[in-house]
Design an enzyme around this catalytic site. Structure first.
Site, PDB file in Angstrom:
ATOM      1  N   MET B  79       0.830  -1.202   0.000  1.00 52.87           N
ATOM      2  CA  MET B  79       0.000   0.000   0.000  1.00 52.87           C
ATOM      3  C   MET B  79       0.870   1.259   0.000  1.00 52.87           C
ATOM      4  O   MET B  79       0.491   2.275  -0.581  1.00 52.87           O
ATOM      5  CB  MET B  79      -0.890   0.021   1.246  1.00 52.87           C
ATOM      6  CG  MET B  79      -1.954  -1.041   1.261  1.00 52.87           C
ATOM      7  SD  MET B  79      -3.184  -0.696   0.008  1.00 52.87           S
ATOM      8  CE  MET B  79      -4.145  -2.170   0.079  1.00 52.87           C
ATOM      9  N   GLY B  80       1.997   1.169   0.677  1.00 55.57           N
ATOM     10  CA  GLY B  80       2.882   2.330   0.750  1.00 55.57           C
ATOM     11  C   GLY B  80       2.512   3.283   1.873  1.00 55.57           C
ATOM     12  O   GLY B  80       2.702   4.499   1.749  1.00 55.57           O
ATOM     13  N   LEU B  81       1.963   2.735   2.963  1.00 63.15           N
ATOM     14  CA  LEU B  81       1.605   3.533   4.141  1.00 63.15           C
ATOM     15  C   LEU B  81       0.795   4.784   3.828  1.00 63.15           C
ATOM     16  O   LEU B  81       1.119   5.881   4.288  1.00 63.15           O
ATOM     17  CB  LEU B  81       2.879   3.925   4.922  1.00 63.15           C
ATOM     18  CG  LEU B  81       3.648   2.777   5.574  1.00 63.15           C
ATOM     19  CD1 LEU B  81       5.030   3.240   6.024  1.00 63.15           C
ATOM     20  CD2 LEU B  81       2.879   2.187   6.747  1.00 63.15           C
ATOM     21  N   CYS B 137       9.288  -0.036   8.228  1.00 61.10           N
ATOM     22  CA  CYS B 137       9.472   0.881   7.108  1.00 61.10           C
ATOM     23  C   CYS B 137      10.929   1.303   7.007  1.00 61.10           C
ATOM     24  O   CYS B 137      11.682   1.230   7.968  1.00 61.10           O
ATOM     25  CB  CYS B 137       8.538   2.073   7.229  1.00 61.10           C
ATOM     26  SG  CYS B 137       8.542   2.812   8.830  1.00 61.10           S
ATOM     27  N   GLY B 251      -0.742 -13.138  12.146  1.00 57.60           N
ATOM     28  CA  GLY B 251      -0.317 -13.808  10.924  1.00 57.60           C
ATOM     29  C   GLY B 251      -1.217 -14.979  10.596  1.00 57.60           C
ATOM     30  O   GLY B 251      -1.066 -16.059  11.159  1.00 57.60           O
ATOM     31  N   GLY B 252      -2.175 -14.748   9.730  1.00 56.12           N
ATOM     32  CA  GLY B 252      -2.996 -15.841   9.219  1.00 56.12           C
ATOM     33  C   GLY B 252      -4.079 -16.359  10.137  1.00 56.12           C
ATOM     34  O   GLY B 252      -4.617 -17.443   9.905  1.00 56.12           O
TER      35      GLY B 252
END
Lengths: 262, 312
Positions: B79-81, B137, B251-252
């Site tokens: 998404m790119g934050l 990040c 996670g999952g």
């Protein structure tokens, strides 16, 4: 992501082209659903389905930005990516139905009209555009509705009535009894039509548009109120539209998630 | 409400790092987290707490599409934050606190320790009940590396944020490291009150026909069922190395059995993300299943089974 080929391109207007693609899953799409189309190396955009069947799916695209202009520059045989079909669909109403389309919003309604034609008692269509050249699918719609039940409007008066699509609606809604009103187009138009149906306590289903990223209900980019347009919509009924009135035709989320005016 | 009372009244209630949750399911960061209304919908779907979208000091538009691509048994996203920046988002946190009845945990990212601290402080001022640091990040001083991959940078960030806020501090660890316990220890020694394990696994998708990476950012993070065994191992490793430090498994998780596995590995609570796409009420379903499991196994609370897989 499934890889698909553009098998045919048809020019609908000076700014709109229809792309027919191969895709087994999207060929089963229902009216109102959308797909995510990947233009490799450029972008991925949401598009309403115009028609589906026989392992093929069609979408109509107006050249408005970088991605859509790249798409318009492609030729038959080009390779694109497809995800979907996503979202819900219009419900099938019987009796007397009215469809109101503005601009490329007419595309999913044409798909719906084709399916409803044989099932409804009466099908009326009001289509609006800026100018004659941008009135889409008039010929196809004329074949589905009889002449009297297709009304076209243009802002410059080059075809049909010279007014906004909402103008002939008031008298139509007062004069005739409809069991369902379906609409798709610019949100300001949808909002006005919703106000008209609310005043008359009529049922309505409207297809909305928002910024889409994931398309599957995760990222939240397309929220309107508590609803995910990609997953809970894009078709919303009167009760749902009432819940999102503070945003309908007013604001949406931008790329950074902040609210921006429509 | 003290811990004992809540345990007596509700076997699913869990307290860690100063937070008390009515049930051990939490909305993971980045899912439906832009607005108070969407967070509220998830809370109504049964989440015991919600984590906001990661917010930074300034607005970010994120990457262009494709930002999400399906993988075998999971999703890869880049998404790119995207976020409106803490100034605008503070309003959303403030509004969230007026409508939500569950703790709101603000996910925070930055490009320096100071930036993290400023954003965390403002999130707490706006009413956030806790802060979760997103340390996956890139760090500006060392292009390409993540803060969460360097014990030294991580320690510096955690210390600086800890000094700036009075609310619980949770650090969300990256699985993209050789030994997650080294980072876990660095975070705890620097003052983290709890750890979330784990963020997404670095991944990518390439299309054979067009011979290109699919995501516009090329690389993204893998989530969903595919990452569960890795996340489970990370929680197990951390619990083994650090014992009593509260860990939130992530996670999952899609059903009660996944959640139970994380509790047994050492998690006090679980975060759910990818599974929310299918069902925004997945939290209710998981909680109910956990409750039935506890009764069947004759345990009185979630707390009693945390880390049980470590018994020799």
């Amino acid at each position: 992501m499934r890889i698909s080929q553009i098998v045919r391109i048809r020019t609908e207007s000076p700014t709109v082209k229809t792309f027919m693609l191969t895709d087994r899953l999207c060929a089963k799409a229902k009216p109102g659903q959308f797909l995510m189309l990947w233009i490799p190396g450029v972008d991925e955009i949401p598009l309403s389905v115009l028609d589906a069947g026989d392992n093929l799916v069609s979408v109509s695209v107006k050249a408005v930005g970088d991605a859509t202009r790249h798409l318009h520059a492609l030729e038959a045989g080009a390779t694109v990516g497809v995800r979907g079909p996503f979202g819900n669909c219009f419900t099938e109403s019987r009796g007397r139905v009215l469809l109101v389309g503005g601009g490329t919003g007419t595309a999913p309604l044409l798909f719906l009209a084709k399916q409803l034609a044989a099932k409804t008692e009466r099908l009326s269509f009001v289509e609006g555009a800026k100018t004659k050249d941008e009135l889409l699918f008039v010929h196809e719609l004329g074949g589905i509705c009889n002449e009297k039940s297709l009304i076209t409007t243009t802002e410059d008066g080059t075809a049909g009535l010279q007014c906004l699509v909402t103008q002939p609606l008031a008298s139509l809604l007062d004069k005739e009894k409809f069991d369902m009103i379906y609409t798709c187009g610019p949100e300001i138009m949808v909002k006005k039509i919703f106000e008209m149906t609310e005043k008359r306590k009529l049922p309505i289903e409207a297809s909305l548009e928002r910024l889409m990223r994931c398309g599957i209900g995760l990222c939240g980019s397309c929220m309107i109120g508590k609803y995910r347009v990609c997953r809970d919509g894009p078709v919303f009924n009167a009760a749902q539209l009432r819940e999102v009135q503070e945003e309908l035709g007013i604001s949406k989320l931008g790329f950074d998630g902040s609210r921006i005016p429509l | 409400m003290n811990g004992e009372f809540s345990l007596e009244s509700n076997p699913l209630s869990i307290s860690f790092a100063g937070l008390t949750l009515a049930n051990p399911t939490i909305l993971a960061s980045g899912i439906l987290g832009y607005s108070a209304e969407s967070l509220n919908r998830v809370a109504k779907g049964g989440a015991g707490a919600v984590v906001t979208k990661s917010v930074g000091i300034a607005p970010r538009a994120g990457y262009s599409n494709p930002t999400v691509v399906q993988a075998e048994s999971g999703l890869i996203n880049a998404m790119g934050l995207p976020n409106p920046g803490i100034e605008v988002y503070s309003e959303e946190i403030r509004f969230s606190k007026t409508v939500l009845r569950v703790p709101v945990i603000a996910s925070v990212f930055g490009y320096s320790a100071e930036e993290y601290a400023v954003v965390a402080k403002r999130a707490v001022e706006a009413g956030a009940d806790a802060v979760e640091l997103n340390v996956s990040c890139p760090h500006v001083k060392q292009t390409g590396a993540e803060i969460g991959q360097s014990p030294k940078f991580l320690s510096e960030v955690v210390q600086t944020v800890k000094a700036a806020i009075s609310k619980p501090l949770i650090v969300k660890l990256s699985p993209n490291v050789a030994d997650i316990t080294v980072l876990a220890r660095a975070a705890v020694e620097a003052g983290a009150d709890a750890l979330t394990a784990v963020n997404t696994l670095k991944a990518m998708a390439i299309d054979a026909e067009t011979m290109r990476p699919i995501l516009s950012n090329v690389r993204g993070g893998l989530s969903g069922a595919a990452v569960k065994p890795v996340a489970l191992r990370c929680v197990y490793d951390i619990h083994e190395a650090l014992g009593d430090v509260p860990v939130v498994g992530c996670g999952g998780v899609a059903n009660w059995r996944d959640a139970v596995e994380f509790f047994l590995a050492g998690a006090s609570a679980v975060q759910i993300g990818t599974a929310v796409a299918e069902n925004t009420e997945v939290f209710q379903a998981v909680t109910k299943g956990v409750e039935t499991y506890l009764r069947r196994k004759h345990y009185g609370s979630v707390k009693e089974i945390v880390g049980l897989a470590h018994r020799k």
